[in-house]
Scaffold this active site. Structure first.
Site, mmCIF file in Angstrom:
data_model
loop_
_atom_site.group_PDB
_atom_site.id
_atom_site.type_symbol
_atom_site.label_atom_id
_atom_site.label_comp_id
_atom_site.label_asym_id
_atom_site.label_seq_id
_atom_site.Cartn_x
_atom_site.Cartn_y
_atom_site.Cartn_z
ATOM 1 N N SER A 171 25.589 20.520 14.885
ATOM 2 C CA SER A 171 25.482 20.629 13.433
ATOM 3 C C SER A 171 26.887 20.702 12.853
ATOM 4 O O SER A 171 27.675 19.792 13.051
ATOM 5 C CB SER A 171 24.633 21.846 13.044
ATOM 6 O OG SER A 171 24.400 21.870 11.650
ATOM 7 N N THR A 172 27.232 21.791 12.200
ATOM 8 C CA THR A 172 28.527 21.901 11.533
ATOM 9 C C THR A 172 29.682 21.674 12.513
ATOM 10 O O THR A 172 29.785 22.350 13.529
ATOM 11 C CB THR A 172 28.680 23.294 10.889
ATOM 12 O OG1 THR A 172 27.520 23.576 10.122
ATOM 13 C CG2 THR A 172 29.914 23.345 10.009
ATOM 14 N N HIS A 197 22.899 17.063 12.720
ATOM 15 C CA HIS A 197 22.378 17.335 11.380
ATOM 16 C C HIS A 197 23.196 16.559 10.358
ATOM 17 O O HIS A 197 24.391 16.801 10.175
ATOM 18 C CB HIS A 197 22.476 18.833 11.064
ATOM 19 C CG HIS A 197 21.592 19.688 11.912
ATOM 20 N ND1 HIS A 197 21.774 21.049 12.043
ATOM 21 C CD2 HIS A 197 20.520 19.381 12.690
ATOM 22 C CE1 HIS A 197 20.853 21.544 12.856
ATOM 23 N NE2 HIS A 197 20.075 20.545 13.247
ATOM 24 N N MET A 290 25.940 25.971 12.839
ATOM 25 C CA MET A 290 25.458 27.235 12.300
ATOM 26 C C MET A 290 23.961 27.356 12.523
ATOM 27 O O MET A 290 23.244 26.360 12.532
ATOM 28 C CB MET A 290 25.785 27.328 10.815
ATOM 29 C CG MET A 290 25.505 28.686 10.195
ATOM 30 S SD MET A 290 26.117 28.777 8.502
ATOM 31 C CE MET A 290 25.699 30.494 8.119
ATOM 32 N N ASP A 293 19.167 26.300 15.603
ATOM 33 C CA ASP A 293 18.468 25.084 16.021
ATOM 34 C C ASP A 293 18.980 24.623 17.387
ATOM 35 O O ASP A 293 20.180 24.525 17.609
ATOM 36 C CB ASP A 293 18.671 23.969 14.994
ATOM 37 C CG ASP A 293 17.844 22.729 15.302
ATOM 38 O OD1 ASP A 293 16.824 22.855 16.007
ATOM 39 O OD2 ASP A 293 18.218 21.631 14.818
#
Length: 356
Positions: A171-172, A197, A290, A293
């Site tokens: 993600s991030t 993401h 973050m 998930d």
């Protein structure tokens, strides 16, 4: 106990309507305070110095100086977490991927098109929270620690009928982490499936960018694509991707379904399907991001006999998803990003089932 202060946000956009909408929507959240707005990078520069925001939301197309030029100067002289708010067009998605390369933390959709203001505000709030927690420093180009491995006759395990599948979630900060990993894979590297993401349309630009710099072929996954050596498939934005076994072959299915952990695609959806379909013939990898998930899905993979690796805290932009995976016992190995590619290839080549 001292109450935690809100995240201070500066909204930079040349559209008065967008500035108004974003300010209104963000102000609904107690943990976010819009401390100012700016019509262009010159006004933004002055307000950054005066207001000292924690996070900036940045439009890409603006008068006097475009967002990418401003971002590059900002990351060089005054590194600060930046969330890019971009329209859903091919041109803007290419620019958004460039913004991530320059050091932006997240990319979200702007209000308008098929997304309503509340939809956008939810995405933006999560991005702002992630950005506030991210490590932001001087930009470094992603690169593998070792040279790309050449095709090797010893690597028959991922080329045969029982070949292994690598599943990666992030993600991030994940766009640069994924690039670092894939750049260390050889041209005939293991078939790889990836969830990052990212909004709809932006994943296609991301895949094209990776395809330009990696030895393997990288493309956005399509329904019924086979997972084969030498190819990495990236889940398309706003669609879940799952792995299925068809005889001796693996294929991906692209489907809708509700968001999981507010995400579609979700890492957990992919990882749970890999645990079910590939079991010990898989290697699961959870990178920076973050939230949580992917942690439960990685645990399911480990319990099914797969090898599981997570990125270490020091090299993560945000140590959320890997931290949760470690906490619940899903991580067999914790690896620095610079060594992750080599660690994945070792896991793929290994017959050791100690991850079960």
């Amino acid at each position: 106990m001292t109450e935690k202060r809100p995240i201070r946000v500066l909204v930079v956009d040349d559209s008065a309507l967008v500035r108004q909408v974003l300010t209104r929507e963000l102000s609904r959240y107690d943990d976010i305070e819009v401390v100012g707005t700016a019509v262009d990078p010159y006004v933004a520069r002055e307000k950054i110095v005066r207001l000292k925001p924690d996070v900036i939301t940045l439009d890409i197309e603006m008068p006097r100086m475009d967002g990418l030029s401003f971002l590059e100067k900002l990351m060089k002289h005054y590194p600060i977490p930046v969330v890019v708010a971009s329209s859903l067009t091919p041109k803007h998605s290419e620019a958004a991927i460039r913004a991530l390369e320059l050091g932006a933390v997240e990319v979200v959709c702007k209000p308008g098109s098929q997304y309503s203001a509340p939809d956008v505000s939810g995405q933006l709030v999560r991005a702002i929270r992630a950005a506030a927690a991210a490590r932001v420093g001087r930009r470094q180009e992603p690169e593998a620690s070792d040279e790309v491995a050449a095709p090797s006759p010893e690597r028959k395990r991922w080329l045969g009928a029982g070949r292994k599948v690598v599943a990666i979630g992030a993600s991030t900060g994940g766009t640069r982490a994924i690039e670092t990993v894939l750049r260390s894979f050889p041209p005939d590297g293991p078939g790889t499936v990836i969830v990052q993401h990212m909004p709809e349309h932006f994943t296609a630009s991301f895949a094209r960018r990776l395809n330009e710099v990696c030895a393997m072929e990288v493309r956005e996954g399509k329904d019924e694509d086979e997972v084969v050596p030498g190819v990495a498939l990236i889940a398309p934005g706003d669609w879940h991707m799952v792995l299925e076994r068809r005889g001796a072959q693996y294929v991906v299915r692209i489907k809708k379904g509700p968001p999981v952990h507010h995400q579609r695609p979700a890492v957990d959806v992919l990882f749970h399907s890999v645990a079910k379909s590939a079991g010990k013939n898989a290697v699961g990898v959870l990178l920076t991001g973050m939230g949580c998930d992917g942690a439960q899905g990685l645990l399911a993979m480990r319990q099914s006999g797969a090898r599981t690796l997570v990125q270490d805290e020091e090299s993560c932009a945000v140590f959320g998803m890997p931290k949760e995976a470690i906490r619940i016992g899903a991580a067999e190995e914790v690896v620095p990003l610079s060594r992750m590619g080599a660690a994945i290839l070792r896991a793929v080549e290994s017959d050791d089932d100690s991850g079960s």
